[in-house]
Scaffold this motif. Structure first.
Motif, PDB file in Angstrom:
ATOM      1  N   ASP A 120       0.851  -1.181   0.000  1.00  0.00           N
ATOM      2  CA  ASP A 120       0.000   0.000   0.000  1.00  0.00           C
ATOM      3  C   ASP A 120       0.899   1.248   0.000  1.00  0.00           C
ATOM      4  O   ASP A 120       2.128   1.139   0.073  1.00  0.00           O
ATOM      5  N   ALA A 138      -3.812  -0.351  -4.887  1.00  0.00           N
ATOM      6  CA  ALA A 138      -5.000  -0.107  -4.070  1.00  0.00           C
ATOM      7  C   ALA A 138      -5.426  -1.418  -3.418  1.00  0.00           C
ATOM      8  O   ALA A 138      -5.079  -2.503  -3.873  1.00  0.00           O
ATOM      9  N   ASP A 139      -6.207  -1.312  -2.345  1.00  0.00           N
ATOM     10  CA  ASP A 139      -6.553  -2.494  -1.557  1.00  0.00           C
ATOM     11  C   ASP A 139      -7.241  -3.581  -2.372  1.00  0.00           C
ATOM     12  O   ASP A 139      -7.022  -4.772  -2.137  1.00  0.00           O
ATOM     13  N   ASP A 140      -8.104  -3.197  -3.313  1.00  0.00           N
ATOM     14  CA  ASP A 140      -8.828  -4.225  -4.051  1.00  0.00           C
ATOM     15  C   ASP A 140      -7.884  -5.096  -4.876  1.00  0.00           C
ATOM     16  O   ASP A 140      -8.156  -6.285  -5.093  1.00  0.00           O
TER      17      ASP A 140
END
Length: 277
Positions: A120, A138-140
């Motif tokens: 991240d 990004a987290d997804d």
């Protein structure tokens, strides 16, 4: 009491046989060769991912097996091919990341693969991560596929502080540990650690834990050291390791492991020099 001559030698790398200057001494290489010529098998059991094993192969030659990323991978060092892997599933990875962020505001997270590192925006790289370029995701995307090792680096808290707080919270979800990275906590899939991978390998080769001698220095080595028939901690080891092992041996900068192998397999003279890894 003289320790039993081991049929299988399992050793950690960094801080155990790799010295502070980043080299493996020629004496250490010669000691492991001596053990192999005497009929003992050697397996490297490390927190390093497969992509960071090239220097070790250069020092010892392209043969043998390595357990990498604290049990997440098994690598054939003759071919550099990963022959076994145990990733953290997406659901558990996502939940563990969520809990780490709740426990430690400001922590940066990353996922380690065999030869990739994704993180991240807050994950701060260190020498521990080698020369791999971090993919900022990004987290997804970061948590959208299984990951072999979850890393969390905090701007202030020590590895011991992180482990003490996170262990009780994440312990049923993932295997949490540290290997002395700066302000770094690490996690594998639940039940995956150095001991689980080493026990599987030993069983396939017809060895019992009593046949195994293990060498280490950090808390991530404790499962392996506790499982092995005979355990050795180098003098520079973490206090938890020094209190757990059967034998405390010389400092890694003084080739404590090779000196021990020379006693277990007495023959030949010391070699000089070293191999950068």
């Amino acid at each position: 009491m003289t320790p039993k001559t081991p049929r299988l030698i399992a050793t950690d790398l960094d801080g155990t046989i790799i010295r502070s200057d980043g080299t493996i001494s020629a004496r250490t290489v010669a000691a492991f060769v001596r053990a192999e010529r005497a009929g003992s098998q050697v397996v490297f059991v490390t927190g390093r991912p497969p992509g960071q094993m090239a220097g070790v192969v250069a020092a010892f030659g392209p043969h043998g097996t390595a357990i990498c990323s604290n049990g997440a991978f098994v690598q054939d060092l003759r071919t550099s091919r990963v022959i076994e892997e145990h990733p953290i599933a997406i659901t558990e990875l996502t939940q563990a990341a969520k809990l780490l962020r709740e426990l430690f505001p400001g922590i940066g997270l990353a996922i380690e693969y065999a030869d990739e590192l994704a993180g991240d925006p807050y994950y701060a790289p260190d020498d521990w991560d080698g020369d791999v370029v971090i993919q900022r995701l990004a987290d997804d995307l970061l948590f959208g596929r299984p990951g072999h090792k979850l890393l969390g680096r905090h701007p202030e808290l020590s590895a011991d502080e992180l482990l003490a707080a996170a262990g009780p919270v994440l312990g049923d979800l993932v295997t949490v540990y540290h290997s002395n990275g700066k302000r770094l906590i690490e996690a594998n899939a639940a039940g995956v650690n150095k001991a689980s991978a080493l026990a599987d390998l030993a069983r396939r080769r017809g060895f019992d834990h009593a046949d195994v001698a293990a060498f280490g220095d950090m808390p991530n080595d404790l499962p392996m050291l506790n499982w092995a028939g005979t355990s050795y901690g180098v003098a520079n080891a973490h206090p938890d390791v020094l209190s757990a092992v059967d034998h405390v041996i010389g400092h890694h900068d003084e080739d404590g492991v090779s000196a021990t192998l020379e006693r277990l397999f007495p023959e030949g003279a010391h070699a000089e020099g070293g191999h950068a890894v």
